[in-house]
Design a protein around this motif. Structure first.
Motif, PDB file in Angstrom:
ATOM      1  N   ARG A  42      36.761  36.138  38.183  1.00 48.21           N
ATOM      2  CA  ARG A  42      37.556  36.427  36.768  1.00 48.21           C
ATOM      3  C   ARG A  42      36.907  37.415  36.177  1.00 48.21           C
ATOM      4  NH1 ARG A  42      37.281  30.208  35.045  1.00 48.21           N
ATOM      5  NH2 ARG A  42      39.148  29.633  35.463  1.00 48.21           N
ATOM      6  N   LEU A  45      38.332  40.441  37.845  1.00 51.87           N
ATOM      7  CA  LEU A  45      39.956  40.629  37.222  1.00 51.87           C
ATOM      8  C   LEU A  45      39.655  41.196  35.887  1.00 51.87           C
ATOM      9  CD1 LEU A  45      41.754  37.359  38.039  1.00 51.87           C
ATOM     10  CD2 LEU A  45      42.262  39.601  39.181  1.00 51.87           C
ATOM     11  N   THR A  46      39.004  40.836  35.076  1.00 54.39           N
ATOM     12  CA  THR A  46      38.951  41.690  33.865  1.00 54.39           C
ATOM     13  C   THR A  46      38.587  43.200  33.946  1.00 54.39           C
ATOM     14  OG1 THR A  46      38.068  39.671  32.933  1.00 54.39           O
ATOM     15  CG2 THR A  46      37.601  41.523  31.572  1.00 54.39           C
ATOM     16  N   LYS A  49      41.525  44.850  34.940  1.00 49.15           N
ATOM     17  CA  LYS A  49      42.737  44.878  33.917  1.00 49.15           C
ATOM     18  C   LYS A  49      42.365  46.367  33.161  1.00 49.15           C
ATOM     19  CE  LYS A  49      43.831  40.211  33.329  1.00 49.15           C
ATOM     20  NZ  LYS A  49      43.613  38.973  32.541  1.00 49.15           N
ATOM     21  N   TRP A  50      41.021  46.323  32.643  1.00 51.72           N
ATOM     22  CA  TRP A  50      40.632  47.612  32.083  1.00 51.72           C
ATOM     23  C   TRP A  50      40.997  48.800  32.717  1.00 51.72           C
ATOM     24  CZ3 TRP A  50      39.754  47.900  27.052  1.00 51.72           C
ATOM     25  CH2 TRP A  50      39.414  46.907  26.234  1.00 51.72           C
ATOM     26  N   MET A  52      42.968  49.358  35.081  1.00 52.88           N
ATOM     27  CA  MET A  52      44.439  49.625  35.074  1.00 52.88           C
ATOM     28  C   MET A  52      45.069  50.193  33.968  1.00 52.88           C
ATOM     29  SD  MET A  52      47.192  49.345  36.922  1.00 52.88           S
ATOM     30  CE  MET A  52      46.999  48.662  38.386  1.00 52.88           C
ATOM     31  N   GLY A  53      44.471  49.539  32.624  1.00 53.12           N
ATOM     32  CA  GLY A  53      45.013  50.207  31.285  1.00 53.12           C
ATOM     33  C   GLY A  53      44.665  51.657  31.281  1.00 53.12           C
TER      34      GLY A  53
END
Length: 68
Positions: A42, A45-46, A49-50, A52-53
């Motif tokens: 997790r 993944l967090t 995500k950041w 990728m943003g």
């Protein structure tokens, strides 16, 4: 074992069932075990995500700059 015996199991059969269930319970995975094992995933993944943003924001800014 007493409940199994009163349900009609033979004493040897009741004892075997209780031992089998006891052995199986030792090998079961609990919710706490899963949470502990999945915590690093997790976190990764967090972070992804950041990242990728940030990459998408960079790409969008380059596209906008190229169009203007």
């Amino acid at each position: 074992m007493d409940k199994l015996k009163t349900a009609g199991f033979a004493p040897e059969q009741a004892e075997a069932v209780v031992r089998a269930i006891g052995t199986a319970q030792d090998e079961l995975v609990t919710k706490a075990d899963l949470e502990q094992a999945l915590a690093p995933i997790r976190t990764d993944l967090t972070l992804l995500k950041w990242m990728m943003g940030a990459v998408l924001a960079g790409i969008v800014s380059l596209i906008i700059k190229a169009l203007l």
